[in-house]
Design an enzyme around this catalytic site. Structure first.
Site, short mmCIF file in Angstrom:
data_model
loop_
_atom_site.label_atom_id
_atom_site.label_comp_id
_atom_site.label_asym_id
_atom_site.label_seq_id
_atom_site.Cartn_x
_atom_site.Cartn_y
_atom_site.Cartn_z
N TYR A 90 0.83 -1.21 0.00
CA TYR A 90 0.00 0.00 0.00
C TYR A 90 0.87 1.26 0.00
O TYR A 90 0.57 2.23 -0.68
CB TYR A 90 -0.94 0.02 1.21
CG TYR A 90 -1.95 1.14 1.12
CD1 TYR A 90 -3.15 0.94 0.45
CD2 TYR A 90 -1.68 2.40 1.64
CE1 TYR A 90 -4.07 1.97 0.31
CE2 TYR A 90 -2.58 3.44 1.49
CZ TYR A 90 -3.78 3.22 0.84
OH TYR A 90 -4.68 4.23 0.69
N PHE A 142 -7.18 22.50 -24.04
CA PHE A 142 -7.49 21.09 -24.19
C PHE A 142 -8.71 20.82 -23.32
O PHE A 142 -8.87 21.40 -22.25
CB PHE A 142 -6.33 20.16 -23.82
CG PHE A 142 -6.69 18.74 -24.11
CD1 PHE A 142 -6.78 18.29 -25.41
CD2 PHE A 142 -7.04 17.87 -23.09
CE1 PHE A 142 -7.21 16.99 -25.70
CE2 PHE A 142 -7.46 16.57 -23.37
CZ PHE A 142 -7.54 16.13 -24.67
N THR A 143 -9.56 19.90 -23.77
CA THR A 143 -10.88 19.70 -23.15
C THR A 143 -10.81 19.50 -21.64
O THR A 143 -11.40 20.26 -20.88
CB THR A 143 -11.58 18.49 -23.81
OG1 THR A 143 -10.70 17.38 -23.79
CG2 THR A 143 -11.96 18.80 -25.25
N ASP A 231 1.93 21.03 -19.79
CA ASP A 231 1.21 19.79 -20.07
C ASP A 231 2.19 18.94 -20.89
O ASP A 231 2.39 19.18 -22.08
CB ASP A 231 -0.08 20.06 -20.85
CG ASP A 231 -0.85 18.77 -21.11
OD1 ASP A 231 -0.24 17.68 -21.03
OD2 ASP A 231 -2.06 18.85 -21.41
N LYS A 274 0.14 8.49 -23.19
CA LYS A 274 0.62 8.86 -24.53
C LYS A 274 2.12 8.57 -24.62
O LYS A 274 2.51 7.42 -24.75
CB LYS A 274 0.31 10.34 -24.81
CG LYS A 274 -1.16 10.62 -25.15
CD LYS A 274 -2.02 10.64 -23.93
CE LYS A 274 -3.38 11.25 -24.18
NZ LYS A 274 -4.23 11.17 -22.97
N ARG A 398 -12.82 16.65 -33.61
CA ARG A 398 -12.15 17.70 -32.84
C ARG A 398 -12.60 19.03 -33.43
O ARG A 398 -11.85 19.74 -34.08
CB ARG A 398 -10.62 17.56 -32.91
CG ARG A 398 -10.07 16.26 -32.35
CD ARG A 398 -9.85 16.22 -30.84
NE ARG A 398 -11.04 16.07 -30.05
CZ ARG A 398 -11.00 15.88 -28.71
NH1 ARG A 398 -9.86 15.79 -28.07
NH2 ARG A 398 -12.11 15.78 -28.03
N PHE A 465 -18.75 15.76 -25.88
CA PHE A 465 -18.36 14.94 -27.03
C PHE A 465 -18.30 13.45 -26.70
O PHE A 465 -18.49 12.61 -27.57
CB PHE A 465 -16.99 15.40 -27.56
CG PHE A 465 -15.96 15.52 -26.48
CD1 PHE A 465 -15.81 16.70 -25.78
CD2 PHE A 465 -15.16 14.44 -26.13
CE1 PHE A 465 -14.87 16.81 -24.76
CE2 PHE A 465 -14.23 14.54 -25.12
CZ PHE A 465 -14.09 15.73 -24.43
C1 P71 Z 1 -6.66 12.14 -26.49
C2 P71 Z 1 -6.74 12.24 -25.03
C3 P71 Z 1 -7.79 11.46 -24.30
C4 P71 Z 1 -9.03 12.26 -24.42
C5 P71 Z 1 -9.33 13.20 -23.46
C6 P71 Z 1 -10.43 14.01 -23.63
C7 P71 Z 1 -11.20 13.91 -24.76
C8 P71 Z 1 -10.91 12.94 -25.71
C9 P71 Z 1 -9.84 12.12 -25.53
C10 P71 Z 1 -5.81 13.44 -23.20
C11 P71 Z 1 -5.03 14.55 -22.78
C12 P71 Z 1 -4.26 15.32 -23.72
C13 P71 Z 1 -3.57 16.44 -23.29
C14 P71 Z 1 -2.81 17.27 -24.24
C15 P71 Z 1 -4.34 16.07 -21.06
C16 P71 Z 1 -5.04 14.95 -21.43
C17 P71 Z 1 -5.81 14.20 -20.39
N1 P71 Z 1 -5.95 13.14 -24.47
N2 P71 Z 1 -3.63 16.80 -21.99
O1 P71 Z 1 -5.94 12.95 -27.09
O2 P71 Z 1 -4.20 14.99 -25.01
O3 P71 Z 1 -5.15 13.03 -20.07
O4 P71 Z 1 -6.75 11.25 -20.80
O5 P71 Z 1 -4.85 10.75 -19.24
O6 P71 Z 1 -6.79 12.05 -18.45
O7 P71 Z 1 -7.28 11.24 -27.06
P1 P71 Z 1 -5.94 11.70 -19.61
#
Ligand code: P71
Length: 473
Positions: A90, A142-143, A231, A274, A398, A465
């Site tokens: 843990y 970013f979303t 980021d 990523k 997007r 979305f």
């Molecule tokens: C991508 C994603 C995943 C995603 C997130 C929201 C809507 C659609 C798809 C996630 C990112 C990202 C950047 C620049 C933070 C996050 C969040 N991307 N910054 O591109 O691209 O990270 O998904 O691990 O929570 O499909 P998280």
């Protein structure tokens, strides 16, 4: 591009000279996952069931899945071996310390707070730094990042260069911050808790930030006493672009470039799903001791103890190893090179895409696919649906659906960019898959009968979305 240590000698084949030597991925395939093709009738039914939203399709109904590069990477045998070495204590798991070492060595920050994924880190950072009424400037939204900033009471201000909003501008660093815009926001805002710098910029098309721009943002913010938070989700891909596009960096390694880039910032949020080559995981890094204490205090509320933050020991080990692999130049050459391969094919076919080609995806310009379709009919959402119907390729909208509504007015945001993202998972698909994708996009582009668009019949309140549903007009 030439393989390492090979002089650029042109080769002669019958009658023609090859401009350059080919290169290939620095790995071979040890395990495969079968995928199956579907019929047009099956796809039409699946799409209807999914409300014309590719997020709502079952992955078994998808042939080539380019929805996202997030958590979809293939891990190496070394990462899988690390999975067997998970220390599931843990508290104080040895894998946490391996991860801490890897982040310190390659990203250079002092404190590591693990989180289950990127948005977990964004949530904690926003909660500890933002006060209601603050302004957060950033190089395009970013979303999830903007969601957490707004949720904590801030207003997001876009300070990216204008070229980023133009899909045809060939600017090599479309992720750059416009320093004059940033100056203006810093002068006008009541309080700016930090500048939010993303590298690369996802919503602009996977576009990088130059080293010179990061340094200039740093200098400006130092004068104003404002921290810079990175980021770092695709910062290694950003480093590859600095190496290959920015004068003076070609002889440096990605690892070296990444360290310097991060040194211009005070901390980072990270989606390990990523660059870091894992299926789940993330972290928050900070240099400031007091701020890190506050983050550690909050992580136990939302994620888990500060030595696991929502990940298992084995997840942390896989990510520690993924970080090491991700900064290797040969990995990045293959990674970004595959995206470039698909992009160049589409360009050769005359398909409208965002240029320059990004680091993790090729972005189709839905406005130029459907020049007569109003943005209210969701052109990018429509194009993603058409693409799935043609051959079972799954992409992601997007555009206006992703942009959501303005919190103050309740009206749609109308982004200039109305794009469909063909996102390439790392180490997953072959060049032949890319050929199939390009041919499917071409077929959709050449169809004489253009769709009229979609109408939204269900709109969720948050990050719409993901779960919105549509019907054809
Ligand atoms: C991508 C994603 C995943 C995603 C997130 C929201 C809507 C659609 C798809 C996630 C990112 C990202 C950047 C620049 C933070 C996050 C969040 N991307 N910054 O591109 O691209 O990270 O998904 O691990 O929570 O499909 P998280």
């Amino acid at each position: 591009m030439n393989p390492p240590d090979t002089p650029p000698e042109p080769l002669r084949t019958t009658g023609q000279q090859l401009r350059r030597r080919s290169w290939a991925e620095p790995w071979k395939i040890k395990m495969v996952e079968p995928i199956k093709r579907t019929t047009p009738g099956q796809r039409a039914a699946s799409l209807r069931d999914a409300g014309y939203n590719t997020f709502l399709l079952r992955s078994e109904d998808v042939y080539i899945d380019l929805l996202t590069d997030s958590g979809t990477s293939a891990m190496s045998d070394w990462q899988w071996a690390g999975i067997m070495l998970g220390d599931e204590a843990y508290a104080g798991s040895k894998n946490f310390y391996h991860l801490e070492d890897a982040v310190r060595r390659h990203y250079g920050y002092r404190h590591l707070i693990p989180t289950h994924q990127g948005r977990g880190a964004e949530h904690i950072l926003s909660q500890i730094m933002i006060q209601p009424g603050d302004t957060v400037p950033g190089n395009m939204y970013f979303t999830t990042t903007r969601y957490h900033q707004e949720h904590a009471g801030a207003r997001f201000e876009d300070v990216i260069i204008d070229e980023a909003h133009d899909p045809t501008s060939p600017h090599p660093f479309k992720g750059d911050v416009d320093l004059a815009k940033l100056e203006r926001v810093l002068a006008a805002a009541k309080r700016v808790p930090y500048v939010s710098l993303a590298a690369t910029v996802n919503m602009a098309g996977g576009q990088p930030v130059s080293m010179a721009n990061a340094r200039a943002v740093r200098e400006l913010c130092l004068r104003r006493g404002v921290p810079v938070m990175l980021d770092a989700t695709r910062a290694v891909e950003n480093a590859w672009f600095i190496k290959t596009r920015e004068p003076g960096h070609s002889a440096r390694s990605c690892a070296e470039i990444l360290r310097e880039f991060c040194s211009y910032t005070d901390g980072c949020t990270m989606s390990g799903k990523k660059d870091a080559l894992v299926n789940i995981g993330g972290w928050l890094s900070l240099n400031d001791d007091a701020l890190a204490d506050r983050a550690r205090n909050l992580v136990v509320v939302y994620e888990g103890l500060h030595t696991y933050g929502g990940m298992s020991g084995r997840d942390m080990e896989a990510m520690a190893r993924g970080i090491v692999e991700s900064v290797e130049d040969e990995h990045m050459r293959a990674r970004v090179g595959q995206v470039e391969y698909l992009g160049e094919l589409l360009e050769a076919y005359g398909v409208p895409i965002v240029v320059p080609i990004g680091g993790h995806a090729v972005y189709l310009d839905a406005r130029r696919f459907y020049p007569d379709m109003p943005q209210d009919n969701f052109p990018a959402q429509t194009l993603a649906a058409e693409l799935y119907l043609d051959a079972g390729v799954r992409a992601m909208e997007r555009g206006i659906v992703s942009a959501g509504r303005d919190r103050a007015t309740g009206r749609h945001h109308y982004p200039k960019l109305e794009l469909v993202r063909l996102t390439i998972p790392r180490r997953v698909y072959t060049q032949a898959h890319m050929d199939v994708v390009a041919e499917s996009v071409l077929a959709v582009h050449q169809r004489p009968d253009k769709p009229r668009g979609l109408r939204m019949v269900y709109e969720p309140e948050h990050l719409r979305f993901f779960q919105a549903r549509f019907e054809p007009l």
